[in-house]
Design an enzyme around this catalytic site. Structure first.
Site, PDB file in Angstrom:
ATOM      1  N   PRO A   2       0.789  -1.212   0.000  1.00  0.00           N
ATOM      2  CA  PRO A   2       0.000   0.000   0.000  1.00  0.00           C
ATOM      3  C   PRO A   2       0.826   1.268   0.000  1.00  0.00           C
ATOM      4  CG  PRO A   2      -0.070  -1.128   2.133  1.00  0.00           C
ATOM      5  CD  PRO A   2       1.076  -1.644   1.367  1.00  0.00           C
ATOM      6  N   GLU A   3       0.755   1.998  -1.065  1.00  0.00           N
ATOM      7  CA  GLU A   3       1.267   3.363  -1.100  1.00  0.00           C
ATOM      8  C   GLU A   3       0.042   4.271  -1.127  1.00  0.00           C
ATOM      9  OE1 GLU A   3       4.471   4.045  -3.898  1.00  0.00           O
ATOM     10  OE2 GLU A   3       4.881   1.902  -4.010  1.00  0.00           O
ATOM     11  N   HIS A 108      -4.280 -15.166   9.475  1.00  0.00           N
ATOM     12  CA  HIS A 108      -3.753 -13.817   9.680  1.00  0.00           C
ATOM     13  C   HIS A 108      -4.849 -12.767   9.771  1.00  0.00           C
ATOM     14  CE1 HIS A 108       0.139 -15.570   9.174  1.00  0.00           C
ATOM     15  NE2 HIS A 108      -0.197 -16.044   8.004  1.00  0.00           N
ATOM     16  N   ARG A 127       2.234 -10.145   7.595  1.00  0.00           N
ATOM     17  CA  ARG A 127       3.537  -9.727   8.116  1.00  0.00           C
ATOM     18  C   ARG A 127       3.440  -8.893   9.384  1.00  0.00           C
ATOM     19  NH1 ARG A 127       7.214  -7.823   3.120  1.00  0.00           N
ATOM     20  NH2 ARG A 127       8.825  -7.915   4.708  1.00  0.00           N
TER      21      ARG A 127
END
Length: 294
Positions: A2-3, A108, A127
DNA sequence: AGTGGGACCTGTCCGC
DNA sequence: TGCGGACAGGTCCCAC
């Protein structure tokens, strides 16, 4: 993942699903992401109506009616899915599932928000570089993660003169300067590579070389223009989706198909046909055309 | 002061 | 098929 464009896309998806609704329940399936959830996190959110969503750099902020503010960062792998009526709606650039598969709890899936209309908002982050925090809205500007953030590249304060101001005397490579969130808010590895390519600027060029006596070199005008353009195009495309999931469909972001250089080492430059090169700058891949970018 | 490098995590892919 | 290593959209923190 994600930017700025992807975070903007996710923020709009959350806004559509959550704004105006009350949070009925917050389920934390572990005690931390990148940082521990703050004391009383779930309790402070429960029962609150969500008034509005905003984005600042790569952070998503949700204003709660009681005066608190929910802060979210997606890290590298954070995603949201919206489960309404047993169906998972695509949220931004991501995945789409229906029925049983959608309801299966993933290893997750770390946070589940249930709204007053039964909609469930599931935060998944393998992560765990993402984070969430809650604090009084009045403290947003002084929040340690937000106070040093630079100008929004899509805002009116971002232009060549601003770049000249912050680049003056800088020996850092352009790539590093553009990634510095204290200068410009929300650019990441992909869009920096793409903007530098479009502007014809070499990623290793020292930032200060584009400033003459405090005035922007014309190439800074180009750079500012291309940064805005590439971000806007990506937002329109719904962001970029990399490393696809098995459940993807047409609702993914599509901008990755329009990358000129990112992740295209060895392929022909669209302009001059020379092979795109990959180098490493401060531990991260940079993709560029050695012939077009000076 | 400003910069580079390591650390934080898990998943995936590639070569042997 | 299995295994080690490299690499991934971010950014904090700590040495130089």
């Amino acid at each position: 993942m994600p930017e700025l464009p992807e975070v903007e896309t996710v923020m709009r998806g959350l806004e559509k699903a959550m704004a105006g609704h009350r949070i009925a329940c917050v389920e934390l399936r572990r005690k931390d992401l990148r940082f521990p959830f703050p004391e009383g996190f779930a309790e402070r959110l429960t029962g609150q109506r969500i008034e509005a969503f905003r984005r600042r750099a790569k952070y998503i902020l949700a204003d709660l009616e009681g005066g608190d503010c929910l802060l979210i960062h997606l890290g590298m792998s954070g995603r949201f899915a919206v489960v309404a009526g047993g169906r998972v709606r695509n949220l931004g650039a991501f995945y789409f599932e229906e029925g049983a598969a959608a309801e299966a709890q993933g290893a997750h899936d770390h946070v589940v928000f249930t709204l007053d209309d039964g909609t469930r908002i599931i935060y998944t982050d393998p992560r765990r570089f993402g984070l969430m925090d809650v604090f009084p809205r009045s403290e947003a500007a002084s929040h340690r993660l937000l106070e040093e953030i630079g100008v929004e590249p899509l805002g009116n304060d971002f232009h060549a003169a601003y770049l000249a101001e912050v680049f003056a005397g800088k020996k850092a490579p352009l790539k590093a300067a553009l990634l510095d969130q204290r200068l410009i808010a929300g650019l990441g590895n992909i869009y920096v590579c793409e903007a530098l390519y479009r502007a014809g600027l070499a990623p290793r060029r020292k930032a200060g070389t584009l400033v003459r006596r405090g005035k922007p070199d014309p190439r800074l005008e180009e750079l500012a223009r291309h940064i805005k353009a590439v971000l806007n195009e990506a937002i329109v495309a719904g962001g970029s989706t990399l490393r696809d999931f098995s459940h993807t469909d047409g609702s993914n972001g599509g901008f990755q198909e329009r990358f000129s250089v990112y992740d295209r080492a060895g392929e022909a430059c669209p302009r001059c046909q020379m092979p795109i090169r990959r180098i490493v700058q401060s531990g991260r891949s940079t993709f560029y055309c050695p012939s077009c970018q000076k």
